[in-house]
Design an enzyme around this catalytic site. Structure first.
Site, mmCIF file in Angstrom:
data_model
loop_
_atom_site.group_PDB
_atom_site.id
_atom_site.type_symbol
_atom_site.label_atom_id
_atom_site.label_comp_id
_atom_site.label_asym_id
_atom_site.label_seq_id
_atom_site.Cartn_x
_atom_site.Cartn_y
_atom_site.Cartn_z
ATOM 1 C CG HIS A 47 -1.796 1.166 1.366
ATOM 2 N ND1 HIS A 47 -1.568 2.145 2.309
ATOM 3 C CD2 HIS A 47 -2.893 1.559 0.674
ATOM 4 C CE1 HIS A 47 -2.501 3.070 2.207
ATOM 5 N NE2 HIS A 47 -3.315 2.740 1.226
ATOM 6 C CD GLU A 50 -2.639 2.570 -3.721
ATOM 7 O OE1 GLU A 50 -3.156 3.710 -3.675
ATOM 8 O OE2 GLU A 50 -3.042 1.607 -3.050
ATOM 9 C CG HIS A 51 -0.427 6.050 -0.348
ATOM 10 N ND1 HIS A 51 -0.939 7.093 0.383
ATOM 11 C CD2 HIS A 51 -1.411 5.117 -0.409
ATOM 12 C CE1 HIS A 51 -2.175 6.807 0.764
ATOM 13 N NE2 HIS A 51 -2.486 5.605 0.291
ATOM 14 C CD GLU A 127 -5.488 5.032 3.389
ATOM 15 O OE1 GLU A 127 -6.139 4.255 2.653
ATOM 16 O OE2 GLU A 127 -4.336 5.432 3.103
#
Length: 409
Positions: A47, A50-51, A127
């Site tokens: 993740h 991906e960021h 998040e």
């Protein structure tokens, strides 16, 4: 509409589906790697990568990436799951080469600046905090962890404070180099596509990647378990799960039909019994999710805390009765709902692109929607009942947020 699949010499799959009557296109790079592929201690790495690729790649910084795609009216997005990571763009057809270029740059030439990484860690932690404060979101992470304890498939996609803090630039580069290998990638496009031009773009942007496949993914075993998050919220959020089947299993469509009949809509048994007749929950539904080697059939409901135990008991009762008494009328309704969902969901270029790539990742070939429709239509009453009964007999996982319940089935 026509769909075709090609393979570059390095093993990367290219798929294209031309759709008549549209002026736009969707393009995406679909990697068959995700949080499930992370090694111990690296939770959240997929993740974070991906960021971080959006913070700058090739000749563009983060602002230029956003401006260049929006200057042509397009959009760029990405998401990470346990078994897949996707980078996609939606554009006017004439601007498709820009989408391919930017997506290629994201995974092939990211900047991965150390200072940017530290700033982005704060964003991901925010998040994570938001997810933890959203009970109808975090309950599914609790469910997954209880179903697959100590296994990579049971870990949260976002990671945790410790694992996020441990990520460094070397880990980011290592993830891309080790996991984003051509044989695990599908570059797909759907919409108003010039197939020959798209193939040339794919070859130019990805053809020189070194061939190879990523490391194998560890297998997973569904295990009965319980997780109670006792923080107080206005409602009790409850998720109940049973072992499902892999997406190539012969019973995958039968279990999908059973899930639809049990709790797939307002006419389903769970909705009618738990909400409409008893008023024990505002939200209640069932689902069926498959991975390569296993799956999860489950139910989610949100109820007042005082009604939680009654709602849970009734849910178990309804599921058991459905496996024994599912009627032909319910079967037909669930089958037509599955068919309608597939066909309605495939009317956008983005959905066609997603379906094209996912079918290739699952089957190794283009799997037309008509094939799935036919398999749903072929499910018999006996098969649906049997698939439901097998799931219910395989052990139960219970996860709650907002209170603790007795767990005896």
């Amino acid at each position: 509409m026509t769909a075709r699949m090609h393979r570059l010499s390095n093993g990367l799959t290219v798929a294209v589906e031309h759709m008549a009557g549209v002026e736009t296109a969707a393009v995406g790079l679909y990697a068959a790697v995700g949080a499930r592929s992370e090694p111990d201690g690296r939770t959240g790495l997929a993740h974070m990568v991906e960021h971080m690729v959006f913070k700058g790649a090739a000749s563009r910084d983060a602002r230029a990436i956003a401006e260049d795609i929006e200057d042509v009216g397009g959009s760029l997005n990405a998401w990470t799951a346990r078994d897949q990571t996707v980078f996609n763009a939606r554009l006017l057809a004439a601007d498709l080469p820009l989408g391919v270029e930017i997506i290629a740059d994201l995974i092939r030439a990211p900047h991965f600046d150390a200072a940017e990484l530290e700033r982005e860690k704060s964003v991901v932690l925010a998040e994570l905090g938001e997810a933890r404060d959203t009970p109808d979101d975090i309950v599914f992470d609790h469910l997954q962890a209880a179903a697959f304890p100590g296994q990579s498939l049971g870990r949260p996609v976002l990671g945790d404070e410790t694992s996020i803090a441990a990520i460094d630039v070397t880990a980011l580069h290592g993830w891309l180099a080790g996991q984003y290998r051509p044989e695990a990638l599908v570059l797909a496009a759907a919409g108003k596509i010039d197939e020959d031009a798209f193939l040339r773009q794919a070859e130019a942007r990805f053809g020189d990647m070194a061939p190879g496949s990523p490391p194998s993914i560890p297998s997973a075993t569904f295990t009965a378990g319980v997780h109670h998050d006792v923080r107080r919220f206005d409602q009790l959020h409850l998720a109940l799960a049973f072992p499902g089947v892999g997406y190539l299993d012969a019973d995958v469509h039968a279990l999908g039909v059973f899930a639809g009949a049990a709790g797939g809509g307002a006419s389903s048994r769970l909705f009618q019994e738990v909400r409409e007749k008893r008023g024990l929950a505002y939200s209640v539904y069932s689902w069926n999710h498959s991975y390569a080697d296993t799956g999860v059939f489950g139910v989610y409901l949100a109820a007042a805390r005082r009604d939680g135990a009654k709602a849970l008991a009734l849910t178990r009762e309804v599921l058991a009765r459905t496996a024994e008494e599912l009627t032909d009328a319910e079967l037909q309704r669930a089958k037509i709902q599955a068919k309608a969902g597939l066909l309605m969901g495939a009317e956008s270029v983005q959905a066609r692109c997603d379906n094209l790539a996912r079918g290739i990742q699952i089957h190794g070939r283009i799997a037309p929607l008509s094939e799935s429709v036919e398999r749903f239509e072929a499910v018999t009453l006996a098969q649906a009942r049997r698939a439901g009964a097998a799931a219910l007999a395989g052990g139960e996982v219970l996860a709650t947020v907002g209170g603790k319940l007795a767990t005896a089935a």
